[in-house]
Scaffold this motif. Structure first.
Motif, PDB file in Angstrom:
ATOM      1  N   UNK A  99       0.839  -1.202   0.000  1.00 55.44           N
ATOM      2  CA  UNK A  99       0.000   0.000   0.000  1.00 55.44           C
ATOM      3  C   UNK A  99       0.876   1.254   0.000  1.00 55.44           C
ATOM      4  N   UNK A 100       1.658   1.381  -1.050  1.00 56.71           N
ATOM      5  CA  UNK A 100       2.588   2.513  -1.127  1.00 56.71           C
ATOM      6  C   UNK A 100       1.856   3.835  -1.320  1.00 56.71           C
TER       7      UNK A 100
ATOM      8  N   UNK B  31      19.413   3.634 -11.210  1.00 58.24           N
ATOM      9  CA  UNK B  31      18.884   3.469  -9.852  1.00 58.24           C
ATOM     10  C   UNK B  31      17.837   4.549  -9.560  1.00 58.24           C
ATOM     11  N   UNK B  32      18.147   5.785  -9.922  1.00 56.64           N
ATOM     12  CA  UNK B  32      17.191   6.873  -9.685  1.00 56.64           C
ATOM     13  C   UNK B  32      15.924   6.674 -10.502  1.00 56.64           C
ATOM     14  N   UNK B  33      16.059   6.135 -11.726  1.00 55.25           N
ATOM     15  CA  UNK B  33      14.892   5.925 -12.570  1.00 55.25           C
ATOM     16  C   UNK B  33      13.928   4.911 -11.992  1.00 55.25           C
ATOM     17  N   UNK B  34      14.473   3.822 -11.436  1.00 54.66           N
ATOM     18  CA  UNK B  34      13.610   2.813 -10.813  1.00 54.66           C
ATOM     19  C   UNK B  34      12.883   3.406  -9.613  1.00 54.66           C
ATOM     20  N   UNK B  35      13.625   4.150  -8.777  1.00 58.96           N
ATOM     21  CA  UNK B  35      13.019   4.712  -7.576  1.00 58.96           C
ATOM     22  C   UNK B  35      12.001   5.810  -7.916  1.00 58.96           C
ATOM     23  N   UNK B  36      12.320   6.656  -8.884  1.00 58.92           N
ATOM     24  CA  UNK B  36      11.422   7.766  -9.198  1.00 58.92           C
ATOM     25  C   UNK B  36      10.105   7.277  -9.795  1.00 58.92           C
ATOM     26  N   UNK B  37      10.149   6.165 -10.506  1.00 60.66           N
ATOM     27  CA  UNK B  37       8.903   5.623 -11.057  1.00 60.66           C
ATOM     28  C   UNK B  37       7.925   5.268  -9.951  1.00 60.66           C
ATOM     29  N   UNK B  38       8.440   4.607  -8.902  1.00 55.01           N
ATOM     30  CA  UNK B  38       7.576   4.133  -7.817  1.00 55.01           C
ATOM     31  C   UNK B  38       7.214   5.261  -6.859  1.00 55.01           C
TER      32      UNK B  38
ATOM     33  N   UNK C  35       2.903   8.255  -7.317  1.00 54.36           N
ATOM     34  CA  UNK C  35       2.152   9.123  -6.388  1.00 54.36           C
ATOM     35  C   UNK C  35       1.630  10.385  -7.051  1.00 54.36           C
ATOM     36  N   UNK C  36       2.438  10.989  -7.920  1.00 53.93           N
ATOM     37  CA  UNK C  36       1.991  12.207  -8.589  1.00 53.93           C
ATOM     38  C   UNK C  36       0.825  11.920  -9.532  1.00 53.93           C
ATOM     39  N   UNK C  37       0.883  10.779 -10.236  1.00 58.71           N
ATOM     40  CA  UNK C  37      -0.222  10.411 -11.124  1.00 58.71           C
ATOM     41  C   UNK C  37      -1.506  10.189 -10.342  1.00 58.71           C
ATOM     42  N   UNK C  38      -1.405   9.564  -9.182  1.00 58.07           N
ATOM     43  CA  UNK C  38      -2.587   9.322  -8.350  1.00 58.07           C
ATOM     44  C   UNK C  38      -3.173  10.641  -7.854  1.00 58.07           C
ATOM     45  N   UNK C  39      -2.303  11.557  -7.416  1.00 59.06           N
ATOM     46  CA  UNK C  39      -2.784  12.849  -6.905  1.00 59.06           C
ATOM     47  C   UNK C  39      -3.457  13.654  -8.011  1.00 59.06           C
ATOM     48  N   UNK C  40      -2.832  13.720  -9.173  1.00 59.90           N
ATOM     49  CA  UNK C  40      -3.397  14.513 -10.265  1.00 59.90           C
ATOM     50  C   UNK C  40      -4.686  13.903 -10.801  1.00 59.90           C
ATOM     51  N   UNK C  41      -4.733  12.582 -10.864  1.00 59.13           N
ATOM     52  CA  UNK C  41      -5.900  11.922 -11.459  1.00 59.13           C
ATOM     53  C   UNK C  41      -7.054  11.825 -10.474  1.00 59.13           C
TER      54      UNK C  41
END
Length: 780
Positions: free
Chosen positions: A480-481, A737-744, A749-755
């Protein structure tokens, strides 16, 4: 009626797959056969950073009478080409870049400084009748072109010259000749054309009328306000007739190199417009050989480690994918050779890096096939059916990820200069070759092996019959991230703040490509530490020079504008403390070009962000596009901040790495967002946070497996690629490494907030797993 048509329908469907496999087999065989033929019969075109040599970028300038437009630059290029040909440089390359620039590549030159001086000199060659001798000093030329210049044959004396009667344009050919029989040593033989031959006969005929011993019996040959030779007329030359036949000989005690240089200048004639050197780089041949060897072993070790990892995870299909990866390498190499693309050191890095892209496509397909494999009745299942479904459903994510990487490669080709442009070419070729490898060759091998009865009886060998323990647990209980999405965004904001502070406090260490100046890499006789070398350079009169160690027994010195004489002082100072110092790499960039490259770098990054945003906005809803681009911008800032804290140079190779990070970051986000979109279609009334958690859980194995494949390759490059590719590999490792972390923790989270804040917010309903909604195991 239905009992009759049903068997026909089933037969038509079963016959369609073999026919498709036949066409794939023919296409794959043709591609591999042609690639093998090209690889065995053609040699690659190596850049100067791999075979050694000098690269010079010249810029034409307006003269008082001629404007330096494209036509004048073309005429200048032809003159330079004649000079280079006369110097005897094999496989030299000259090309116009834009309206005012000329790129000259001189492979294997022994003395790049002399070559650069020879081809770049304006070289005004004139022939003057001599009026007489004078003891006065040299004076400025008069309005009619008459002048007084030192006599090369009598030190301390001067010759008064009449206006020029012939220019270098009347010279047809010039050749350096060794004539030991006459005792003159090296001479330059001239041949005149048309009116030039007549003018030469007239000048020498007038000089022959003067009395023996009179300075007026001589003809002065002047090159750039210096008398290079003033031969006197022999008694055999008739008064008034002069030297006919359209030929002459220049003597002056020349050495072999001096005679050849003079012949090149005379043969080429004067440049139509002046030129200035914007960029000059020299690479020793041994350094290029070491780079090829290191990149080769990095590719081999990276491919072997990646292959072993894929075999462990995907078993038999992983083994076939590894074979397809080897064929991918063959196809990519053949494409580079067939297109005549120049293979550079960053290009080799792009070639090796594209292995990770090819792995990504295979992983996407295999993970989707695992989802489609029915549970509980594995022995009765034809494994080819879930594999075909996996290829079909993975195509959207594969296409999106490849297009985003192609956008980054295209930007590199459009905005980069020199060797980094080769990185964009090989990366683009690798992306296209990976499509052929993953979607055609791997599929052909996989369907062939899955059709074998001994494989169908043992579905566990296929590697797609089970999802694996990790994925099963994640799908049963998705993390439940998204419940703590603001916390993750806050932590990411803290990392961004640290990166920005590093950029502001430590600053960016721009390389000479962006600041202008000179960077020289030395190989020393014995190993010295950076402090000792820095003190020696400071004592030589350059306290502000940046001195660093580079590899074993290497020292790199970076300064501002530096002349060849000043660079020789640094070499001598280092040689005293290190038992000799040899220049292995030398790069000079003018300040105007450095400022231009900085501007191009900013434009490239801006266009990269805009291009990715535009493409994602077309493929997804705008909220997804903004989220992916925000995560990508975060990755870029984190990598730049890391280099600021570490004090590593920011140069064109770093720019190549940064644009690759842009493509990789968006690639990773696209896969997860594509799954989120798919889950939304299957459960339109579900809550966005629950869908996002499930999308992360379902795509995490792909993310980990793809990331591991890229890390193997990049680690091999970092360890074996040498100093030239070490910083490149560090930037990409940080970006992966940053790409994997930034996706999650950023994009989702930003997509969930905006949508979730939009009006079409759906009614909340629990989401458990894909299998709970669809017993077959398919998401859709």
């Amino acid at each position: 009626m239905s009992s009759r048509t049903s068997p026909i329908s089933r037969a038509s469907r079963t016959s369609r797959a073999p026919r498709g496999n036949l066409w794939r087999a023919l296409a794959a065989f043709a591609v591999v056969a042609v690639s093998l033929l090209i690889a065995l019969t053609s040699a690659p075109r190596l850049g100067l950073d791999l075979r050694g040599g000098t690269r010079i970028v010249l810029e034409t300038r307006d003269s008082p009478t001629v404007r330096a437009d494209a036509a004048a630059t073309d005429r200048t290029l032809e003159v330079l080409r004649q000079r280079v040909d006369a110097l005897g440089v094999a496989e030299a390359s000259l090309a116009r870049s834009g309206d005012r620039r000329i790129v000259v590549e001189l492979p294997g030159v022994d003395n790049p400084r002399e070559a650069a001086a020879a081809i770049g000199r304006t070289a005004q060659l004139t022939f003057h009748p001599v009026r007489g001798a004078t003891a006065g000093p040299a004076a400025a030329p008069a309005a009619d072109g008459s002048r007084v210049l030192p006599d090369p044959d009598a030190p301390g004396s001067f010759l008064a010259l009449a206006p020029p009667a012939l220019t270098g344009n009347g010279v047809k050919d010039a050749e350096a000749v060794l004539d030991p029989a006459s005792g003159r040593g090296w001479t330059v033989d001239l041949a005149f054309r048309g009116g030039g031959a007549k003018d030469w006969a007239r000048i020498t005929g007038q000089a022959a009328c003067a009395a023996p011993g009179d300075p007026a019996r001589r003809v002065a040959i002047v090159l750039d306000d210096r008398i290079v030779s003033a031969p006197g007329m022999e008694r055999t030359v008739a008064c008034g007739a002069g030297i006919t036949g359209g030929s002459a000989q220049i003597t002056g005690g020349f050495g072999g190199d001096e005679a050849r240089e003079l012949a090149a200048l005379v043969k080429g004639g004067a440049l139509p417009v002046p030129v200035t050197t914007l960029h000059q780089s020299t690479v020793g041949p041994t350094l290029g050989e070491d780079a090829i060897r290191a990149s080769f072993w990095a590719a081999v070790i990276g491919l072997v480690c990646t292959g072993v990892f894929i075999v462990v995870v995907y078993r038999l299909l992983g083994l076939l994918a590894t074979v397809a990866l080897a064929l991918y390498g063959l196809i990519s190499y053949a494409a580079v050779v067939a297109l005549g693309a120049t293979l550079t050191l960053p290009g080799l890095a792009g070639f090796v890096l594209a292995i990770g892209i090819a792995v990504d496509a295979n992983v996407l397909v295999f993970e989707r096939a695992r989802e489609e494999f029915p549970r509980g009745k594995r022995d009765a299942v034809d494994p080819r059916k879930p594999l075909r479904t996996g290829f079909r459903k993975a195509w959207s994510a594969v296409a999106d990820s490849h297009v985003t990487t192609l956008l980054a490669a295209g930007l590199l080709f459009a905005f980069a200069v020199g060797p980094v442009k080769g990185f964009g070419v090989t990366l683009a070729i690798g992306v296209l070759a990976s499509l052929v490898s993953a979607m055609v060759i791997t599929r052909l091998f996989a369907e062939w092996i899955l059709h074998r009865p001994w494989v169908r009886r043992r579905p566990g060998l296929t590697g797609i019959a089970s999802k694996g323990r990790l994925r099963t647990r994640l799908e049963k209980r998705p993390p439940r991230l998204m419940r703590r999405r603001k916390l993750w965004l806050g932590l990411c904001g803290g990392l961004l703040l640290a990166a920005v502070v590093g950029i502001g406090v430590r600053g960016l260490e721009f390389g000479v490509e962006f600041t202008g100046g000179r960077q020289t890499e030395y190989v020393t006789g014995r190993t010295v530490d950076a402090d000792t070398a820095r003190q020696a350079v400071s004592d030589a009169g350059f306290p502000r020079a940046v001195v660093q160690e580079s590899g074993e027994g290497g020292i790199t010195v970076r300064t501002g504008e530096l002349s060849d004489a000043e660079q020789s002082r640094i070499s001598a100072a280092l040689g005293e403390v290190a038992d000799g110092a040899r220049v292995e790499r030398d790069e000079r960039i003018g300040p105007s070009l450095g400022a231009e490259l900085r501007t191009q770098a900013l434009i490239a990054l801006g266009v990269a962000v805009a291009a990715q945003l535009g493409y994602l906005a077309l493929r997804f809803r705008w909220t997804f596009a903004v989220s992916a681009v925000a995560a990508m911008a975060q990755d870029v800032l984190l990598v730049v901040g890391l280099f600021a804290w570490l004090g590593k140079p920011v140069d064109s190779v770093f720019l190549a790495a940064l644009l690759t990070v842009v493509g990789y970051s968006v690639n990773d986000s696209v896969v997860v967002l594509d799954r989120l979109r798919e889950l939304r279609r299957s459960a339109p009334r579900a809550a966005w946070p629950d869908l996002a958690d499930l999308a992360v859980a379902q795509t995490l194995p792909r993310t980990v497996n793809t990331g591991m494949g890229a890390l193997f390759v990049l680690a091999a490059l970092a360890v074996l690629g040498g100093d030239s590719l070490a910083d490149f590999s560090v930037a990409l490792l940080a970006g992966v490494v940053a790409g994997v972390a930034s996706t999650v923790f950023t994009a989702m989270p930003l997509a969930v907030i905006l949508t979730s804040g939009r009006r079409d917010r759906p009614r909340r309903e629990p989401v458990r797993s894909a299998r709970d909604r669809n017993p077959s195991g398919a998401v859709v």
